[in-house]
Design an enzyme around this catalytic site. Structure first.
Site, short mmCIF file in Angstrom:
data_model
loop_
_atom_site.label_atom_id
_atom_site.label_comp_id
_atom_site.label_asym_id
_atom_site.label_seq_id
_atom_site.Cartn_x
_atom_site.Cartn_y
_atom_site.Cartn_z
N GLY A 196 4.53 -45.21 -5.61
CA GLY A 196 5.86 -44.63 -5.55
C GLY A 196 5.86 -43.19 -6.02
N PRO A 197 6.94 -42.48 -5.78
CA PRO A 197 7.04 -41.07 -6.20
C PRO A 197 6.96 -40.96 -7.72
CG PRO A 197 8.80 -41.66 -4.66
CD PRO A 197 8.14 -42.94 -5.08
N PRO A 198 6.69 -39.76 -8.22
CA PRO A 198 6.65 -39.58 -9.68
C PRO A 198 8.01 -39.85 -10.31
CG PRO A 198 5.61 -37.72 -8.55
CD PRO A 198 6.28 -38.54 -7.50
N GLY A 199 7.99 -40.45 -11.48
CA GLY A 199 9.21 -40.66 -12.24
C GLY A 199 10.00 -41.89 -11.88
N THR A 203 4.77 -46.80 -14.79
CA THR A 203 4.17 -47.11 -16.09
C THR A 203 5.07 -48.03 -16.90
OG1 THR A 203 3.06 -44.96 -16.05
CG2 THR A 203 3.19 -46.10 -18.16
N HIS A 418 28.57 -13.87 1.17
CA HIS A 418 27.42 -14.68 1.58
C HIS A 418 27.68 -16.16 1.31
CE1 HIS A 418 22.96 -15.20 2.17
NE2 HIS A 418 23.24 -16.30 1.49
N GLU A 419 28.09 -16.48 0.07
CA GLU A 419 28.35 -17.88 -0.26
C GLU A 419 29.59 -18.40 0.45
OE1 GLU A 419 25.99 -19.26 -1.66
OE2 GLU A 419 24.99 -17.46 -2.39
N HIS A 422 28.48 -19.55 3.87
CA HIS A 422 27.85 -20.87 3.83
C HIS A 422 28.91 -21.97 3.72
CE1 HIS A 422 23.64 -19.86 3.78
NE2 HIS A 422 23.76 -19.07 2.72
#
Length: 642
Positions: A196-199, A203, A418-419, A422
């Site tokens: 699986g992905p980290p985190g 463990t 600019h924002e 978006h």
């Protein structure tokens, strides 16, 4: 007496015996012990001719009688003593007085080299008897035995991965009651591989298995096997399984097994001898002629593609358990686990936070709760409110606010448009995710950001969705060109252009979304490969095909830019209103943006953030996803954090 006491006593006895032997065989050591004579008796012996020789050191006299007896005496000041001795034919030898007159000091100086030699030998012996990590402990396993002193973990402490827990529940039942399965001919699994992905809690899940089964739990990292000396790793594998068999039934957990379990024969020069010998020994121990009953090997990795096929076959790792990022219900349960030790305010709702954090892993959610607690403590509050969780989420995803960064009015105005471009493109394009927040406050490396909120967990995207995201990416540059002119655009769209190019390339070369190039996977044309001792370029596509790919990428981005430009031109008044609102308030929530576009007034409650009891009406916590920014802002679907 413990082993250290027995070893110390043995070495003390050996040293004393050797010192005695050394003293016996020392020159003069076999002679008779010297006797003390009175000076009058010494003079009498000289007069009778019984003295053979003397050694005079100042007033100390030692010598030998004619019968071989050694003697010592102390003479008063007698100027005629030497004449008297020579007259009686006594051999006289004169020596100066030793500067170190202490007998104890003489013994120490004589035996000091021997003591030092045995001291060094004792240290080497201690290192040979000690565990790994010492001079002679290269081949010892570095696996650590975790006990309840380190804290017992059970399945109650692991949330959000119910499918993975169900897969491993059978191993727990096997360890608790093996006869339940063996009487039907079943065998205990040799190993389980957590992928699986980290985190995501691999463990923690392994520790929970040991806690549920109440068996010894050995943990070791894959990198602990690899050393510069060939054969050391294989010796550590053998020692690790020997320790496991002594404590059976037990669990051995190897974290990041890809450090030692990589595909054999891969890499420059045909592989690594030390790593491959270690892997071969592990394969033999897991499924060789000698059975290791009761020893279950659990390994974790986020790169199963690089593991050797022999390691993954049944009989070694019988189970491959996928531990994915949690869904919305799993995130809620994970948040509740981490919120147990945090005093929460009444307005905190884990369900709302879970809906606002798609793609978060368990480690990301733990970090989110911790950041919220730190923010509340910094403000002097007694409880953690929803506002702290919202601010902590912004900090985790976008970085801390850089209010100390001084921007000119022209740069602020450029960033606001600019924002605003978006945000307006996201609202006007139906398939774009709803806008959650827009800000022109610099955060992290970005001068401004627009964040989108997915309506739910998404695991795939349509072509229309990808095209909508390209339009969203081009909204910032299109707004700059419309307001300030083509010659006055700035570098703020660099990250948008890079992200749009990457997505367009993947649409064509990986996802088969180009009618002209068809459903063919075109690999990376610039990948370097090793051939012997030379490096060459991997030409997966021809030059003509590469030109066609570039042309298709340009066509997708150009069409998205023209669409964004037309949308903003047709809603230029909305763009001005949105930019002015950003200049005034600096940060707008999604609801406030829609209120501005409707021409309504924004009302905010001004509170003192430093007051512990202050409260602010907060926007429902949702997952900010960067969709554009001035400077170095990102866009598009954010990768799973962590």
């Amino acid at each position: 007496m413990n082993n250290f006491g027995r070893n110390l006593a043995l070495w003390v006895i050996i040293i004393v015996l050797l010192l005695l032997l050394f003293n016996v065989f020392q020159p003069g050591g076999s002679q008779h012990a010297s006797q003390q004579l009175a000076y009058s008796d010494f003079v009498s012996d000289v007069d009778h001719g019984s003295v053979r020789s003397v050694v005079i050191q100042n007033q100390n006299i030692s010598g030998t009688l004619k019968d071989g007896t050694s003697f010592e005496t102390y003479a008063p000041f007698d100027p005629g003593l030497v004449s008297h001795l020579t007259a009686k034919d006594v051999e006289v030898t004169a020596k100066p007085l030793d500067p170190d007159g202490s007998p104890l000091l003489r013994y120490v100086l004589n035996y000091l080299p021997i003591l030092m030699m045995f001291g060094v030998g004792f240290l080497i012996f201690r290192q040979m008897q000690s565990g790994s990590g010492r001079a002679m402990g290269f081949g010892k396993s570095r696996a650590r035995l975790l006990t309840e002193k380190q804290g017992r973990v059970t399945f109650e402490d692991v949330a959000g991965i119910d499918e993975a827990k169900g897969e491993l529940q059978e191993i727990v039942e096997f360890l608790k009651d093996p006869q339940k399965f063996t009487r039907l001919g079943g065998k205990i699994p040799k190993g389980a591989l957590l992928v699986g992905p980290p985190g995501t809690g691999k463990t923690l899940l392994a520790r929970a298995i040991a806690g549920e089964a109440n068996v010894p739990f050995f943990t070791i990292s894959g990198s602990d096997f690899v050393e510069m000396f060939v054969g050391v790793g294989a010796s550590r594998v053998r020692d690790m399984f020997e320790q496991g068999k002594k404590s059976a039934p037990c669990i051995i957990f190897i974290d990041e097994i890809d450090a030692v379990g990589r595909h054999r024969g891969a890499g420059l020069g045909g592989g690594n001898d030390e790593r491959e010998q270690t892997l071969n020994q592990m394969l033999v121990e897991m499924d060789g002629f000698e059975s290791n009953e009761g020893v279950i090997l659990i390994a974790a990795t986020n790169r199963p593609d690089v593991l050797d096929p022999a390691l993954l076959r049944p009989g070694r790792f019988d189970r491959q358990v996928v531990v994915p990022n949690p869904d919305v219900s799993g995130r809620e349960r994970i948040l509740r686990v981490h919120m147990r030790k945090v005093p929460l305010a009444s307005d905190v709702d884990p369900k709302v936070i879970a809906r606002g954090t798609p793609g978060f892993s368990g480690a990301d959610l733990a970090n989110l709760v911790n950041e919220a607690a730190l923010l509340a403590a910094r403000l002097g509050k007694r409880t953690v409110a929803m506002l702290e969780f919202e601010n902590a989420k912004d900090k985790v995803l976008m970085g801390a606010e850089r209010r100390s960064l001084v921007m000119s009015d022209d740069e602020k105005r450029m960033t606001a448009y600019h924002e605003g471009g978006h945000a307006l493109c996201a609202i006007l394009t139906p398939l774009c995710d709803p806008v959650h927040k827009a800000t022109i406050i610099p955060r992290g490396r970005a001068l401004g950001l627009v964040m989108s909120l997915p309506e739910g967990d998404r695991y795939s995207k349509s072509k229309a969705k990808c095209l909508a995201e390209l339009i969203l990416a081009m909204g910032g540059r299109a707004a700059e060109e419309i307001i300030f002119g083509a010659d006055n655009v700035c570098t703020g769209a660099s990250a948008d252009i890079k992200a749009a190019t990457d997505q367009a390339r993947r649409m064509i070369t990986e996802w088969g979304m180009s009618e002209k190039l068809g459903m063919i996977a075109y690999g990376d044309n610039g990948q370097e490969v090793f051939l012997g001792h030379s490096v060459t370029q991997n030409k997966n596509v021809s030059e003509q095909t590469a030109r066609e790919i570039d042309a298709e990428i340009k066509a997708l981005i150009d069409n998205a830019y023209r669409t964004a430009h037309a949308l903003l031109l047709s809603h230029i008044d909305d763009l001005h209103r949105l930019a002015n609102a950003l200049l005034e308030y600096e940060t707008l929530s999604g609801d406030e943006i829609r209120r501005v576009l409707r021409g309504e007034k924004i009302e905010r409650i001004v509170v003192d953030d430093l007051a512990p009891d202050s409260r602010r009406a907060s926007v429902p916590a949702t997952p900010p996803r960067p969709s554009g920014g001035a400077g170095t802002g990102d866009f598009g679907p954010a990768p799973a954090p962590g």
